[in-house]
Motif scaffolding. Structure first.
Motif: not given
Length: 346
Positions: A146-147, A150, A155-156, A159, A161, A163-167
């Motif tokens: 998933q990451y 992304d 998506k990164w 973002s 932020h 980092c990504l934190t969705e998953h």
């Protein structure tokens, strides 16, 4: 395409008798290595020690089996099915070498009743399959697919932020793993799980009876699969496919698992009811699944695990065994088995 190699020229003489070279066919050599007899990755020199004339076919369709085995003394197969209808036409057949661990593609009862020796290869891919099992688990636990997707979609980069934190990501240390099948491979996976800091339980085999090396006719003292599933964070399958465990993971057993648990299958596709697995994943009944084997290989266009939009499912195309080292080990063991058999015919 077919390639032939005379493993030894002419006939072999013992001083008393002259022996005609045996003929052999490898029905699906391309599953092992492209152009096997001229492979850049597999050393086939052991064939020079076998007194056979071997023809390698890249692949063999069901309607081609009878014609190709009809006059063969020796048949090598990885996944081509040799049922009684085909085998009855192989009047010269003496030996079936299965270039894999499982023999479910060969009618072993027919072979036994017609004095045809069947030999598989065990233990060749332990480390390769074990590392693939760990890879699948790590991908599920870290939400890597998933990451990675992304990041590829940008998506990164967009973002707000760092980092990504969705998953969600799962830390495996301290988690409870249940292993079904505790042979050489199951033991190797157990060691890897323990090295990750996991608690490991071994489920009793279906039917509850011990193997021959255990005490005969005693009940299996290990806990039942049903008793372990409600507390399992990871379930990893490493058992052969038998009549006792077909669709071992059906709707009822999947319903016993936690909504955060992972199911991993690198054994045989028939161990899992795939329609029930898809339903469990879509309902969020389990947290994820990763499989290297499915019920139909290669799959049809409408296979339930390949229809898309299935959450947290990883499918790899039966590649767990395919490390070069593993395939070389398989070939060497298989050829040594064949050499031993041919020597008994002299």
């Amino acid at each position: 395409m077919a390639n032939s190699q005379a493993a030894q020229a002419g006939t072999k003489s013992t001083g008393k008798h002259t022996h005609k070279k045996l003929t052999g066919v490898f029905l699906d050599a391309e599953t092992f290595s492209a152009d096997l007899l001229n492979s850049d990755t597999i050393d086939t020199s052991l064939l020079n020690n076998v007194n056979i004339e071997l023809t390698c076919y890249d692949n063999t369709l069901p309607e081609e089996v009878v014609g190709r085995i009809a006059n063969a003394d020796i048949v090598l197969t990885n996944k081509v099915v040799l049922d009684s209808e085909a085998l009855q036409h192989a009047k010269a057949l003496k030996y079936v070498g299965v270039m894999a661990t499982g023999t479910n593609n060969v009618d072993t009862h027919y072979c036994q009743s017609h004095n045809i020796y069947v030999q598989n290869v065990e233990g060749y891919g332990t480390d390769s399959v074990a590392q693939h099992t760990l890879m699948l688990l790590l991908n599920l636990a870290t939400a890597f697919p998933q990451y990675h997707n992304d990041v590829e979609q940008g998506k990164w980069a967009t973002s707000p932020h760092f980092c990504l934190t969705e998953h969600p990501i799962v830390e495996l240390a301290g988690k409870h793993a249940v292993i079904v099948g505790h042979g050489e491979l199951g033991k190797r996976v157990e060691a890897l799980f323990i090295a990750m800091g996991m608690k490991v339980s071994i489920a009793a085999r279906p039917g509850g009876f011990l193997t021959e090396e255990r005490i005969a006719n005693k009940r299996d003292p290990r806990p039942s699969l049903e008793s372990l599933l409600p507390g399992a964070d990871v379930v990893s399958l490493h058992c052969p496919l038998t009549d006792d465990n077909y669709h071992l993971f059906n709707e009822a057993r999947l319903s016993l698992m936690k909504p955060t648990s992972f199911l991993i299958n690198t054994a045989r596709g028939g161990l899992v009811d795939e329609d029930a697995l898809v339903a469990a994943l879509k309902r969020g009944q389990i947290g994820g699944a990763a499989v290297d084997v499915i019920s139909q290989e290669p799959p049809g266009p409408n296979h339930p695990l390949l229809m898309g939009a299935i959450p947290n499912l990883i499918v790899t195309p039966h590649t767990a065994w395919m490390a070069n080292e593993s395939r070389q080990r398989l070939f060497d063991i298989a050829m040594n088995h064949l050499i031993d058999f041919v020597e008994t015919q002299i």
